[in-house]
Scaffold this motif. Structure first.
Motif, short mmCIF file in Angstrom:
data_model
loop_
_atom_site.label_atom_id
_atom_site.label_comp_id
_atom_site.label_asym_id
_atom_site.label_seq_id
_atom_site.Cartn_x
_atom_site.Cartn_y
_atom_site.Cartn_z
N UNK A 1 -2.08 -3.34 -6.91
CA UNK A 1 -2.37 -3.28 -5.49
C UNK A 1 -3.87 -3.24 -5.26
N UNK A 2 -4.41 -4.02 -4.32
CA UNK A 2 -5.83 -3.91 -3.99
C UNK A 2 -6.13 -2.58 -3.32
N UNK A 3 -7.40 -2.24 -3.30
CA UNK A 3 -7.81 -0.92 -2.78
C UNK A 3 -7.42 -0.74 -1.32
N UNK A 4 -7.46 -1.82 -0.54
CA UNK A 4 -7.08 -1.71 0.88
C UNK A 4 -5.61 -1.35 1.03
N UNK A 5 -4.78 -1.89 0.14
CA UNK A 5 -3.35 -1.57 0.18
C UNK A 5 -3.14 -0.11 -0.22
N UNK A 6 -3.83 0.33 -1.25
CA UNK A 6 -3.68 1.72 -1.67
C UNK A 6 -4.08 2.68 -0.55
N UNK A 7 -5.17 2.34 0.12
CA UNK A 7 -5.63 3.21 1.22
C UNK A 7 -4.60 3.23 2.35
N UNK B 1 1.46 0.75 10.37
CA UNK B 1 2.41 -0.19 9.76
C UNK B 1 1.77 -1.56 9.58
N UNK B 2 1.16 -2.08 10.63
CA UNK B 2 0.59 -3.42 10.56
C UNK B 2 -0.61 -3.47 9.61
N UNK B 3 -1.34 -2.37 9.52
CA UNK B 3 -2.47 -2.32 8.58
C UNK B 3 -1.96 -2.42 7.15
N UNK B 4 -0.92 -1.66 6.81
CA UNK B 4 -0.35 -1.70 5.47
C UNK B 4 0.32 -3.04 5.19
N UNK B 5 1.01 -3.57 6.20
CA UNK B 5 1.70 -4.85 6.04
C UNK B 5 0.70 -5.97 5.76
N UNK B 6 -0.46 -5.91 6.41
CA UNK B 6 -1.49 -6.92 6.22
C UNK B 6 -2.19 -6.76 4.87
N UNK C 1 0.67 0.97 -13.10
CA UNK C 1 0.75 -0.49 -13.00
C UNK C 1 0.19 -0.97 -11.66
N UNK C 2 -0.82 -0.26 -11.17
CA UNK C 2 -1.46 -0.67 -9.92
C UNK C 2 -0.71 -0.24 -8.68
N UNK C 3 0.42 0.45 -8.85
CA UNK C 3 1.22 0.87 -7.70
C UNK C 3 1.20 2.38 -7.59
N UNK C 4 1.28 2.86 -6.36
CA UNK C 4 1.40 4.29 -6.16
C UNK C 4 2.86 4.68 -6.25
N UNK C 5 3.15 5.68 -7.05
CA UNK C 5 4.53 6.10 -7.23
C UNK C 5 4.69 7.56 -6.84
N UNK C 6 5.50 7.84 -5.80
CA UNK C 6 5.83 9.23 -5.52
C UNK C 6 6.49 9.83 -6.74
N UNK C 7 6.16 11.06 -7.03
CA UNK C 7 6.65 11.68 -8.26
C UNK C 7 8.12 12.03 -8.21
N UNK C 8 8.65 12.47 -9.36
CA UNK C 8 10.06 12.82 -9.43
C UNK C 8 10.36 14.01 -8.54
N UNK C 9 11.55 14.02 -8.03
CA UNK C 9 11.96 15.12 -7.17
C UNK C 9 13.08 14.67 -6.27
#
Length: 476
Positions: free
Chosen positions: A253-259, A239-244, A312-320
């Motif tokens: 989103x930068x690559x660190x955020x995507x990871x 959590x804190x890694x993603x939050x940072x 748009x630089x964001x990861x999007x969970x697919x439809x479902x």
């Protein structure tokens, strides 16, 4: 003079008969596998929304079970983008005829159908979803929120021309998930055009209601991350890694955020992000490798395969979002020729050999996500006097209650009735907050992304309260 009056009367009568004949062509006598009782008046067919391009949206309409001439008209959208309101809303969630989970090809009566309270239209939107189609392939390169709203408005105007006896009814718009974008933007278009009755027909719009709606990318993704941590899906360190690493206000989103977010969604591959406490479906046991460079099917034992891609630089969970133990039967049912014939499905709508699917993944990938936030639309329409509700199943990890609360807080509304428990059958059903100017927020305890499926009794109680102003019970 008398002769002119007679001629005018005859012309009006002929016009009325022609209109009646047109909508009667869409009437369904009986669907394959439909139970013999109770009697349900239903219609299905196409509304051409763009003649030049040959675009047509498919609809399925259910008159109210009682007093249809007096009850309001409710239009329902599912989201995705790319998911069918027929396969989700009508046949699994809130329609009167649900595809049975057991017994392929069988429909069962839904005791908690919303057409107990309203005349309900389900529309497959946009083109490329379900049976809806276009004859102009380049249309698919232009699909965004504005495109969808304009086609939906054209659908609504022409549907009311086909069913003129509903023109004066109170009209409401509803939906869930990415329909959190569709619904308010259509409402805004109706609201604006109603001010220009010289060029547009007046539509008796009263408000809209949306469930677990995507509303504002920043708050929605902030809420998604915090929900995963607060509900023990991810560790403190993750959590804190993603939050940072993540600033969800950024367009890219930068690559660190995507990871970091990759790790969050990896945990959701083990359960159903749309209903985190639901048991998994044994029909869905596939797995695959993961990469955010492409759209991928994530390893899953859950009730839905989570797909993710970068847009748009964001990861999007697919439809479902709903149980494929339902969707498997739905796909079998809606691909039967006798069912398609009974629904008046055009060969243009689905060519021979092409299968109907509950979600069009290609459309989801091609969709242009140009609207970051619909909160300005909320502000405008709240001031315009529309009755607006958001409801949220509190077990949804995809568009969680936390994100919706952030969105509502950003509206800076004055509270009329503070956070209050509401009940169903002597049990806590959720919470409700009422604000000034007709806005309310309601949670539904234990429901996931699809509230009418997970908690059908509570959902029916909720829509009745919204439509008719009956207060939800606040005493056990």
């Amino acid at each position: 003079m008398i002769l002119l009056f007679i001629l005018a009367f005859v012309a009006a009568l002929n016009a009325e008969n022609l209109q009646k004949h047109e909508y009667e062509n869409d009437r369904i006598v009986k669907l394959p596998g439909q139970p013999n009782s109770p009697h349900i008046s239903l219609f299905a067919g196409y509304i051409t929304v763009n003649e030049a391009h040959g675009r047509a949206l498919f609809y399925w309409f259910f008159e109210a079970q009682s007093l249809p001439d007096k009850r309001p008209l409710l239009l329902w959208f599912n989201g995705g983008p790319g998911c069918s309101s027929i396969g989700y809303g009508a046949a699994v969630e809130l329609g009167p005829l649900r595809v049975a989970k057991k017994g392929v090809g069988i429909l069962e009566f839904n005791q908690n159908s919303w057409n107990k309270e309203a005349n309900v239209i389900f529309v497959e939107s946009p083109i490329g979803v379900g049976f809806s189609y276009t004859n102009t392939s380049s249309d698919f390169s232009n699909i965004d929120d504005k495109f969808v709203a304009e086609d939906a408005y054209s659908f609504l105007v022409k549907w009311l021309e086909r069913f003129p006896h509903f023109k004066d009814h109170d009209f409401f718009i509803s939906g869930e998930s990415y329909a959190g974008h569709y619904v308010p933007q259509l409402a805004e278009l109706v609201f604006d055009n109603n001010k220009d009755t010289h060029n547009y027909p007046y539509i008796n719009l009263k408000g809209f209601i949306v469930g677990n709606p995507e509303t504002n990318d920043y708050y929605d993704y902030k809420g998604l991350l915090e929900y995963a941590w607060s509900h023990a899906v991810i560790s403190d360190e993750e959590f804190y890694k993603a939050k940072t690493a993540c600033d969800f206000k950024l367009e890219n989103w930068p690559s660190a955020c995507r990871a970091a977010m990759n790790i969050v969604f990896d945990h959701y591959s083990e359960i159903d992000i749309y209903n985190i406490y639901a048991p998994s479906c044994p029909l869905n046991t596939t797995s695959s490798s993961s990469s955010f460079d492409n759209v991928v099917s994530r390893p899953t034992g859950s009730s839905v395969t989570t797909k993710l891609h970068i847009s748009n630089g964001r990861m999007r969970p697919g439809p479902g979002g709903y149980d494929p133990c339902f969707s498997k039967n739905g796909e079998v049912y809606f691909n039967r020729k006798d069912v398609r014939d009974a629904l008046h499905v055009s060969t243009a709508g689905l060519a021979t050999g092409v299968k109907w699917k509950e979600c069009n993944d290609s459309l989801f990938r091609a969709y242009k996500y140009r609207v970051f936030s619909v909160l300005p639309t909320y502000e405008k329409l709240i001031k315009g006097g529309l009755k607006i509700w958001i409801y949220s199943g509190d077990a949804d990890g995809r568009v969680p209650v936390i994100g919706s609360r952030y969105c509502i807080e950003a509206l800076n509304l004055s509270v009329k009735t503070p956070w209050t428990t509401w009940f169903y059958d002597h049990q806590v059903a959720g919470r409700i907050v009422e604000y000034e100017d007709g806005f309310s927020f309601v949670t539904v305890r234990g429901a996931g992304h699809l509230v009418p499926l997970n908690m059908p009794n509570q959902a029916l109680s909720l829509i009745q309260s919204y439509l008719y102003g009956h207060p939800l019970p606040t005493h056990r």
